[in-house]
Design an enzyme around this catalytic site. Sequence first.
Site, PDB file in Angstrom:
ATOM      1  N   ASP A 148       0.914  -1.174   0.003  1.00 43.70           N
ATOM      2  CA  ASP A 148       0.015   0.032   0.244  1.00 43.70           C
ATOM      3  C   ASP A 148       0.923   1.215  -0.053  1.00 43.70           C
ATOM      4  O   ASP A 148       0.653   2.164   1.034  1.00 43.70           O
ATOM      5  CB  ASP A 148      -1.036  -0.002   1.267  1.00 43.70           C
ATOM      6  CG  ASP A 148      -1.756  -1.278   1.340  1.00 43.70           C
ATOM      7  OD1 ASP A 148      -2.241  -1.839   0.337  1.00 43.70           O
ATOM      8  OD2 ASP A 148      -1.924  -1.797   2.602  1.00 43.70           O
ATOM      9  N   GLU A 177     -11.169   1.006  -4.091  1.00 40.43           N
ATOM     10  CA  GLU A 177     -10.434   1.461  -2.701  1.00 40.43           C
ATOM     11  C   GLU A 177      -9.312   2.195  -3.230  1.00 40.43           C
ATOM     12  O   GLU A 177      -8.950   2.684  -4.125  1.00 40.43           O
ATOM     13  CB  GLU A 177      -9.966   0.346  -2.006  1.00 40.43           C
ATOM     14  CG  GLU A 177      -9.205  -0.865  -2.565  1.00 40.43           C
ATOM     15  CD  GLU A 177      -8.983  -2.012  -1.878  1.00 40.43           C
ATOM     16  OE1 GLU A 177      -8.988  -2.290  -0.873  1.00 40.43           O
ATOM     17  OE2 GLU A 177      -8.536  -2.899  -2.768  1.00 40.43           O
TER      18      GLU A 177
END
Length: 554
Positions: free
Chosen positions: A13, A194
């Site tokens: 991430d 997302e």
Amino acid sequence: MIRNPILPGFNPDPSIVRVGEDYYVATSTFEWFPGVQIHHSRDLENWRLVARPLDRASQLDLRGDPDGCGVWAPCLSHDGQRFHLVYTDVKRYGRTTTAGASGASLRDFHNYLVTAETIDGPWSDPVHLNSSGFDPSLFHDADGRKWLVNMLWDHRPGRNRFGGIVLQEYDPRARRLIGERRLIFKGTPLGLTEAPHLYRRGDHYYLLTAEGGTGWNHAVTMARARSIEGPYELHPDVHILSARDRPDAPLQRAGHADLVETPAGETWMVYLCGRPLSNRGRCVMGRETAIQKMCWGADGWLRTEAGDGLPVVEAERGPSIDQREDFDAPGLAIDFQWLRTPEPEAIFSLSARPGHLRLYGRESIGSLFTQALVARRQQAFCYSAACAMDFDPAHYQQAAGLVCYYNAAKFHYLHVSHDEALGRHIRVMSALPDAPQADAFTAPVAIPPGRIELRCEVDYERLRFAFRAEGQACWTWIPEIFDASILSDEASAPGLPNFTGAFVGLACQDMAGTARPADFDWFAYRERDYAAGPTGLDWPAALSRLGAGPMLRA
């Protein structure tokens, strides 16, 4: 040439920011404490871990967070005066059982903001932003206004759980969100929308998202609008980076990206990826961080240099890591982390016995609250690790040793314990996610009192353990070969959070509650070529006797 991944091992991430000549990348840490990893570079190629900003109880307390929860998707930004870091602390994920769904739609995501004038802090106490979803990102507009975007979680039955991307203004003086939140992007049919990031270029706002889930269908999606509130139109190619249609690509699971511009005006993208074992398809190092150059076309859209939307690897091997810790410093080396607790003094000490890491026996291995486990990431397919330990257990509820760990359901643990029949002994306990019996033990082997050295050798999916007592020249190998591939996201029942990566380190338990300690004189980790083989690396006798000297290949 830049070698991918630039951050090997569990570093998912990524969020990237440039401040002057300095680049910083923040990555998720989930249940590992301290929270958030920040690496620094001047050239986008060579990176060094420089900070973990969430390092005290007032900022983060992960006790009770389930495996795979905790700190998700930090976003690091700079507004010209200070750094801003937003992140999610996931307290509930829901779970799926063999009997079916059990609260799987109910999840708790709390989003926070901390700030600092310099990357090494001090970082402020957190401001709670919202709890509407995860993957928050803070955008600093040219007019001075600040905007938060995050995905929206929808727990209602029959709904798309990933409810789209919402936007809301943040007031830094009031230290809270203001105005109404607006749904600005519903995502594409690929779903699981997302990881939003906003950028401004020319007359457009660009929205970058991840879709398809963080597994094999992962992709980077782009949209743009002339107003920050939309409407957003999709990129002509929809997904600008993905390996979902190319199972032969060396980097899989490509997605969850962020952009940075160099002083020369080049645009680079960082993104998460995975390198699966060729014969098992499991990514034993978890989700890693890669980077590649991107190009803006005449139509004002971003694409990969080759225009094919594929992740690239210029060179598969980077410099190897050869690390040795003698625990002489007042603090742990930055490569080490522990699980959940913001009170490290409850689980370890570097001063109780100078020159040693003392672990206090706490809860069982895999506990969601207070367990004494200190470890570093696995960052290569083949590595060797070893330690020297003093530990005198009084009974079977006390254990300590060397562990290869993913989470409470996935580990291999070479440990010393004691029972009334055999006395002091050594054995391996394995937690197996894909076997009929979840816990497996090797036969115990009696060992003499005194210091003992423990060792593991990992070659792709193969793991072996060995030990030797003080004064012994030769290693005694545990005869079993263990499956190292279980230390991966993919080795699990569906519906459970598996987002981290493999660690190797030191652990100690005392389930009687008397905090029996184990003292570790040194710990060593060395990446190596597969050609060395699982028995091809030997440790000099001086290493065991004196705790000095390098690790040498036989």
